[in-house]
Design a protein around this motif. Structure first.
Motif, PDB file in Angstrom:
ATOM      1  N   PHE A   1       3.853   1.619  16.267  1.00  0.00           N
ATOM      2  CA  PHE A   1       4.682   0.427  16.060  1.00  0.00           C
ATOM      3  C   PHE A   1       5.149   0.340  14.611  1.00  0.00           C
ATOM      4  CE2 PHE A   1       6.147  -3.757  15.371  1.00  0.00           C
ATOM      5  CZ  PHE A   1       6.957  -3.946  16.472  1.00  0.00           C
ATOM      6  N   GLU A   2       4.298   0.768  13.675  1.00  0.00           N
ATOM      7  CA  GLU A   2       4.736   0.752  12.262  1.00  0.00           C
ATOM      8  C   GLU A   2       5.934   1.690  12.046  1.00  0.00           C
ATOM      9  OE1 GLU A   2       1.172   1.439   9.965  1.00  0.00           O
ATOM     10  OE2 GLU A   2       0.324  -0.429  10.780  1.00  0.00           O
ATOM     11  N   ARG A   3       5.930   2.836  12.751  1.00  0.00           N
ATOM     12  CA  ARG A   3       7.104   3.740  12.658  1.00  0.00           C
ATOM     13  C   ARG A   3       8.349   3.008  13.178  1.00  0.00           C
ATOM     14  NH1 ARG A   3       3.398   7.572  13.653  1.00  0.00           N
ATOM     15  NH2 ARG A   3       3.384   7.405  15.913  1.00  0.00           N
ATOM     16  N   LEU A   4       8.190   2.328  14.291  1.00  0.00           N
ATOM     17  CA  LEU A   4       9.325   1.597  14.867  1.00  0.00           C
ATOM     18  C   LEU A   4       9.767   0.456  13.956  1.00  0.00           C
ATOM     19  CD1 LEU A   4       8.051   1.482  18.536  1.00  0.00           C
ATOM     20  CD2 LEU A   4      10.113   2.650  17.746  1.00  0.00           C
ATOM     21  N   ALA A   5       8.799  -0.149  13.304  1.00  0.00           N
ATOM     22  CA  ALA A   5       9.088  -1.333  12.486  1.00  0.00           C
ATOM     23  C   ALA A   5       9.941  -0.990  11.267  1.00  0.00           C
ATOM     24  CB  ALA A   5       7.780  -1.993  12.051  1.00  0.00           C
ATOM     25  N   ARG A   6      10.078   0.305  10.968  1.00  0.00           N
ATOM     26  CA  ARG A   6      10.962   0.688   9.846  1.00  0.00           C
ATOM     27  C   ARG A   6      12.426   0.644  10.256  1.00  0.00           C
ATOM     28  NH1 ARG A   6       7.705   5.778   9.355  1.00  0.00           N
ATOM     29  NH2 ARG A   6       5.686   4.957   8.737  1.00  0.00           N
ATOM     30  N   ARG A   7      12.686   0.527  11.545  1.00  0.00           N
ATOM     31  CA  ARG A   7      14.074   0.557  12.024  1.00  0.00           C
ATOM     32  C   ARG A   7      14.684  -0.838  11.883  1.00  0.00           C
ATOM     33  NH1 ARG A   7      14.120   5.414  15.018  1.00  0.00           N
ATOM     34  NH2 ARG A   7      16.170   5.021  15.909  1.00  0.00           N
ATOM     35  N   PRO A   8      15.848  -0.916  11.221  1.00  0.00           N
ATOM     36  CA  PRO A   8      16.476  -2.239  11.045  1.00  0.00           C
ATOM     37  C   PRO A   8      16.690  -2.979  12.376  1.00  0.00           C
ATOM     38  CG  PRO A   8      17.544  -0.601   9.644  1.00  0.00           C
ATOM     39  CD  PRO A   8      16.566   0.148  10.496  1.00  0.00           C
ATOM     40  N   ALA A   9      17.023  -2.256  13.429  1.00  0.00           N
ATOM     41  CA  ALA A   9      17.268  -2.933  14.717  1.00  0.00           C
ATOM     42  C   ALA A   9      16.000  -3.628  15.203  1.00  0.00           C
ATOM     43  CB  ALA A   9      17.752  -1.926  15.761  1.00  0.00           C
ATOM     44  N   VAL A  10      14.857  -2.999  15.003  1.00  0.00           N
ATOM     45  CA  VAL A  10      13.592  -3.591  15.445  1.00  0.00           C
ATOM     46  C   VAL A  10      13.278  -4.832  14.597  1.00  0.00           C
ATOM     47  CG1 VAL A  10      11.115  -3.161  15.725  1.00  0.00           C
ATOM     48  CG2 VAL A  10      12.776  -1.364  16.289  1.00  0.00           C
ATOM     49  N   GLN A  11      13.551  -4.715  13.301  1.00  0.00           N
ATOM     50  CA  GLN A  11      13.310  -5.878  12.427  1.00  0.00           C
ATOM     51  C   GLN A  11      14.204  -7.047  12.825  1.00  0.00           C
ATOM     52  OE1 GLN A  11      13.981  -4.227   8.519  1.00  0.00           O
ATOM     53  NE2 GLN A  11      12.401  -2.678   8.840  1.00  0.00           N
ATOM     54  N   ARG A  12      15.458  -6.723  13.135  1.00  0.00           N
ATOM     55  CA  ARG A  12      16.424  -7.799  13.450  1.00  0.00           C
ATOM     56  C   ARG A  12      16.145  -8.449  14.804  1.00  0.00           C
ATOM     57  NH1 ARG A  12      20.477  -4.612  10.496  1.00  0.00           N
ATOM     58  NH2 ARG A  12      20.754  -3.178  12.230  1.00  0.00           N
TER      59      ARG A  12
END
Ligand SMILES: N[C@@H](CCC(=O)N[C@@H](CS)C(=O)NCC(=O)O)C(=O)O
Length: 211
Positions: free
Chosen positions: A193-204
């Motif tokens: 999930f931390e890898r995914l959390a680096r993606r702007p789309a996931v943050q947004r």
């Protein structure tokens, strides 16, 4: 232009918003569901008789069921790295999409409703703790799956990651202390999930809390 009906707090709507963001698919979103209403109007029911979100209207083509919509959009926009054509790879992606949206969601959603959409005096911590145990059992399976891989299927992010990650985020940030549940650390699932959390789309789209 693609139109998407659904509130941004819905896990099933988030799947579409995340993918459209990643794939650069332009869309217009109309708030619907829960306090926004809309889903029980005759016009909406004519599109989606389930009175649920999301629903899309893609230049006159109406579709509901979030995973079906993800697959449709990936094919239509030739986002085949997200949904490879190889038979077995595609089947495995669909396996995890279904698992995230059925088994995993079925254990997390009652907790979202119990904690955020139920008056305190009607909350049932014991039932919610039972759901929490089920969810953790499933995230343990996910953790084992991710022990030796970075992504759900293959060597890059695919549609398989989307439904599973949205539910895993909820498992991670749920205020478990409110029902006296101690969430364990599951390092491989958390690292994924931390890898995914680096993606702007996931943050947004995804990392907006739970409500
Ligand atoms: N299997 C459907 C489930 C849709 C669903 O249950 N949507 C929920 C939100 S996640 C809903 O519409 N709840 C009622 C509401 O928001 O008014 C899908 O994946 O699209």
């Amino acid at each position: 232009m693609l139109r998407i009906w659904g509130r941004t707090t819905s896990s099933n709507v988030q799947k579409l918003l995340w993918f459209c963001d990643e794939a650069g698919i332009a869309f217009e979103r109309i708030d619907a569901g829960l306090s926004f209403g809309v889903t029980r109007t005759p016009a909406y029911l004519a599109m989606n008789p389930n009175a649920l979100v999301p629903t899309i209207d893609d230049e006159g083509f109406i579709l509901w069921e979030s995973n079906a919509i993800l697959r449709y959009l990936a094919r239509k926009h030739r986002q085949l790295e997200w949904y490879p054509e190889d038979l077995k790879t595609r089947a495995t992606i669909e396996q995890w999409m279904d698992w995230g949206s059925t088994a995993l969601a079925a254990s997390i959603t009652p907790v979202v409703w119990g904690l955020f959409r139920t008056p305190p005096e009607q909350q049932q911590p014991e039932a919610l703790r039972a759901s929490a145990e089920k969810a953790t059992h499933l995230v343990r399976l996910l953790d084992a799956h991710l022990r030796e891989r970075d992504w759900m299927v293959g060597d890059r992010i695919t549609l398989a990651d989307i439904p599973v990650a949205i539910q895993t985020y909820r498992w991670l940030v749920m205020p478990w202390e409110r029902i006296g549940y101690n969430r364990p650390d599951l390092p491989h699932a958390q690292a994924w999930f931390e890898r995914l959390a680096r993606r702007p789309a996931v943050q947004r789209v995804v990392m907006i809390g739970v409500s």
